[in-house]
Write a protein that holds these residues in place. Structure first.
Motif, mmCIF file in Angstrom:
data_model
loop_
_atom_site.group_PDB
_atom_site.id
_atom_site.type_symbol
_atom_site.label_atom_id
_atom_site.label_comp_id
_atom_site.label_asym_id
_atom_site.label_seq_id
_atom_site.Cartn_x
_atom_site.Cartn_y
_atom_site.Cartn_z
ATOM 1 N N UNK A 1 54.583 25.419 -10.308
ATOM 2 C CA UNK A 1 53.625 24.693 -9.471
ATOM 3 C C UNK A 1 54.028 23.225 -9.411
ATOM 4 N N UNK A 2 54.051 22.689 -8.197
ATOM 5 C CA UNK A 2 54.450 21.288 -8.000
ATOM 6 C C UNK A 2 53.183 20.475 -7.701
ATOM 7 N N UNK A 3 52.917 19.485 -8.559
ATOM 8 C CA UNK A 3 51.716 18.657 -8.381
ATOM 9 C C UNK A 3 52.165 17.332 -7.779
ATOM 10 N N UNK A 4 51.905 17.167 -6.488
ATOM 11 C CA UNK A 4 52.431 16.008 -5.750
ATOM 12 C C UNK A 4 51.318 15.010 -5.466
ATOM 13 N N UNK A 5 51.679 13.741 -5.229
ATOM 14 C CA UNK A 5 50.663 12.769 -4.828
ATOM 15 C C UNK A 5 50.286 12.954 -3.353
ATOM 16 N N UNK A 6 49.113 12.495 -2.983
ATOM 17 C CA UNK A 6 48.650 12.594 -1.594
ATOM 18 C C UNK A 6 49.661 12.019 -0.606
ATOM 19 N N UNK A 7 50.435 11.020 -1.059
ATOM 20 C CA UNK A 7 51.413 10.382 -0.176
ATOM 21 C C UNK A 7 52.470 11.384 0.294
ATOM 22 N N UNK B 1 56.735 14.374 -8.935
ATOM 23 C CA UNK B 1 55.691 15.382 -9.041
ATOM 24 C C UNK B 1 55.721 15.954 -10.443
ATOM 25 N N UNK B 2 54.616 16.533 -10.851
ATOM 26 C CA UNK B 2 54.639 17.314 -12.086
ATOM 27 C C UNK B 2 55.020 18.721 -11.690
ATOM 28 N N UNK C 1 62.568 18.425 -13.522
ATOM 29 C CA UNK C 1 62.961 19.768 -13.974
ATOM 30 C C UNK C 1 61.803 20.430 -14.698
ATOM 31 N N UNK C 2 61.762 21.717 -14.639
ATOM 32 C CA UNK C 2 60.793 22.501 -15.418
ATOM 33 C C UNK C 2 61.390 23.870 -15.700
ATOM 34 N N UNK C 3 61.480 24.203 -16.979
ATOM 35 C CA UNK C 3 62.079 25.462 -17.407
ATOM 36 C C UNK C 3 63.430 25.655 -16.696
ATOM 37 N N UNK D 1 53.895 27.144 -5.552
ATOM 38 C CA UNK D 1 52.579 26.581 -5.299
ATOM 39 C C UNK D 1 52.670 25.053 -5.305
ATOM 40 N N UNK D 2 51.902 24.412 -4.422
ATOM 41 C CA UNK D 2 51.859 22.947 -4.385
ATOM 42 C C UNK D 2 50.406 22.498 -4.509
ATOM 43 N N UNK D 3 50.152 21.583 -5.428
ATOM 44 C CA UNK D 3 48.814 21.000 -5.593
ATOM 45 C C UNK D 3 48.920 19.503 -5.271
ATOM 46 N N UNK D 4 47.876 18.959 -4.653
ATOM 47 C CA UNK D 4 47.898 17.544 -4.272
ATOM 48 C C UNK D 4 46.875 16.777 -5.113
ATOM 49 N N UNK D 5 47.302 15.654 -5.685
ATOM 50 C CA UNK D 5 46.366 14.805 -6.443
ATOM 51 C C UNK D 5 46.358 13.388 -5.857
ATOM 52 N N UNK D 6 45.227 12.715 -6.048
ATOM 53 C CA UNK D 6 45.082 11.340 -5.558
ATOM 54 C C UNK D 6 45.254 10.372 -6.733
ATOM 55 N N UNK D 7 46.409 9.726 -6.780
ATOM 56 C CA UNK D 7 46.633 8.693 -7.808
ATOM 57 C C UNK D 7 47.091 7.408 -7.108
ATOM 58 N N UNK D 8 46.413 7.083 -5.992
ATOM 59 C CA UNK D 8 46.971 6.021 -5.137
ATOM 60 C C UNK D 8 46.973 4.642 -5.785
#
Ligand code: SUG
Length: 416
Positions: free
Chosen positions: A298-304, A288-289, A236-238, A327-334
């Motif tokens: 904004x949704x910060x999802x893993x590369x997976x 996701x964050x 959840x966010x706001x 918006x969706x951002x992808x991060x690598x936290x594998x």
């Protein structure tokens, strides 16, 4: 003005794959694999840098002393003599998953106007059950200002896994919110780690208004499919709740309560026939964050999540429509993902005025450079399962953490 600060757990130098968490499918599947602590910590730092670039304030929590000699000594043994399972449990870097450090109720939600934090007891998994003492030390330092109140963990036998099973919905971060505590009921294939009794104790300690607080059962199907924390199937966010259709046992009842308490709530639900629980859990779509960056959800999802065609197709469709996530951002936290920890697991959210937080726990790019330099110099490049008992490796792990504490002016963070 209070803002949301994400405190990320720095991945510790002992990060390894010992398969210690039954019910956490990634961790179990990767038991015995070779880990890469240096790469893991640098991935976490890159995620924090990406959040700073989005204009978000960023904090850190430190790796705990590992092996935990005090814990071993309470078990009447030491690292050299301990049986293999206790060695692995004392060495785990699991404190990196800061979403399990504590539950946080911002001042706007509490009847005494103080921001409350309760350290999670994490008692279901032995390797996590000894985190609470060290977390408490850090939180007492970081949140020493009287605008915060840090509580010790809920006593046994009531399991509490912190913010991973807690959501907050509100018009905006600084406004009063509806706090949602999600608990599991035992009896399924895997442990239900969050007990309702613990959640209720936290709500009382945090002086939440019972009329604005919800206790919601996580669906048995989700736990059985490997959602060992609610944040694997919902975030959840706001005013936005982003959840899988099968996240909650009584979905309709929960949504109705939420709409009654926060009429502006927007529920974004992913139907099971588009993304099944197995895909949701393997891809960590919901771990996701979900953040508000310059006013944009904004949704910060893993590369997976990008690698899974059904998950990525759903996200693209949502972005193309009128949904609230823009918006969706992808991060690598594998490296963390391989132990069941996605972007959301790695952070603890605190809504507060950053000026009230001990500045040693806040970072900008320059401080992240300092941390990255220590990681590059001291963190082991790889740890194989067979090395767990290796004295030289243990010495290296202990020196690495010490070097980080020195670089961050946190040597006062004593280990007893
Ligand atoms: O508790 N993994 C962690 C992952 C925690 C993820 N956190 C959230 N969902 N918020 C856990 O299961 C694996 C460690 C090992 O097996 O060595 C581990 O503890």
């Amino acid at each position: 003005m209070p803002v949301e600060i994400n405190f990320d757990g720095i991945v510790g130098p002992s990060h390894n794959y010992a398969g210690l968490s039954p019910g956490n499918l990634a961790a179990t599947r990767n038991a015995g694999a070779v880990s890469h602590p240096r790469a893991a910590a640098l991935q976490g730092i890159a995620k924090m840098r990406a959040n700073l670039a989005l204009g978000l304030p960023q904090g850190i929590l430190l790796p705990h002393p590992r092996p935990d000699h005090l814990w071993l000594s309470a078990l009447a043994t030491d690292y050299d003599r301990a049986p293999e399972h206790l060695r692995a449990q004392s060495l785990s870097a699991s404190a990196m998953w800061a979403a399990n450090a504590a539950t946080v109720s911002p001042a706007a939600d509490t009847t005494d106007g103080v921001c409350h934090l309760t350290v999670a007891n994490l008692l279901t998994m032995p390797h996590r059950s000894h985190e609470a003492r060290h977390t408490l030390r850090q939180l007492i330092l970081a949140f020493a200002d009287p605008s915060f109140l840090v509580h010790g963990p809920v006593p046994a036998p009531f399991g509490d896994e912190g913010a991973a099973n807690h959501m907050r919905l509100c018009a905006e971060h600084g406004a009063p919110g509806v706090e949602v505590f999600v608990y599991g009921v035992p009896g399924g294939a895997f442990p239900a780690r969050q007990h309702r009794e613990a959640s209720e104790a936290i709500a009382r300690a945090h002086r939440l208004d019972p009329a604005g607080t919800l206790f919601v059962q996580q669906s048995r199907a989700a736990i059985d499919a490997g959602a060992f924390h609610n944040d694997v199937v919902a975030v959840a966010n706001e005013r936005v709740l982003f959840a899988h259709e099968q996240a909650f046992e009584d979905r309709d009842g929960f949504y109705a309560d939420l709409r009654r308490l926060l009429p502006e709530v927007e529920i974004v639900e992913v139907p099971a026939d588009r993304v099944g629980l197995a895909d949701a859990i393997a891809s960590y779509l919901f771990n996701a964050q979900l953040v508000t960056a310059s006013g944009v959800q904004t949704l910060i999802v893993p590369g997976e999540a990008r690698d899974n065609p059904r998950v990525w197709a759903w996200l693209q469709e949502h972005l193309a429509g009128n949904g609230p996530i823009r918006r969706v951002e992808v991060v690598d936290v594998r490296e963390s993902m391989a132990n069941g920890g996605g972007p959301a697991c790695l952070r603890l959210r605190v809504v507060a005025d950053p000026a009230m937080v001990d500045p040693r726990f806040l970072v900008d790019d320059a401080r992240l450079d300092t941390i990255a330099a220590v990681v590059r110099e001291h963190w082991p490049e790889a740890i194989a399962a067979a090395e767990i008992g290796d004295r030289a490796l243990i010495g290296r792990i202990e020196r690495a953490r010490q070097a980080l504490l020195e670089a961050l002016d946190l040597v006062g963070l004593i280990d007893t």
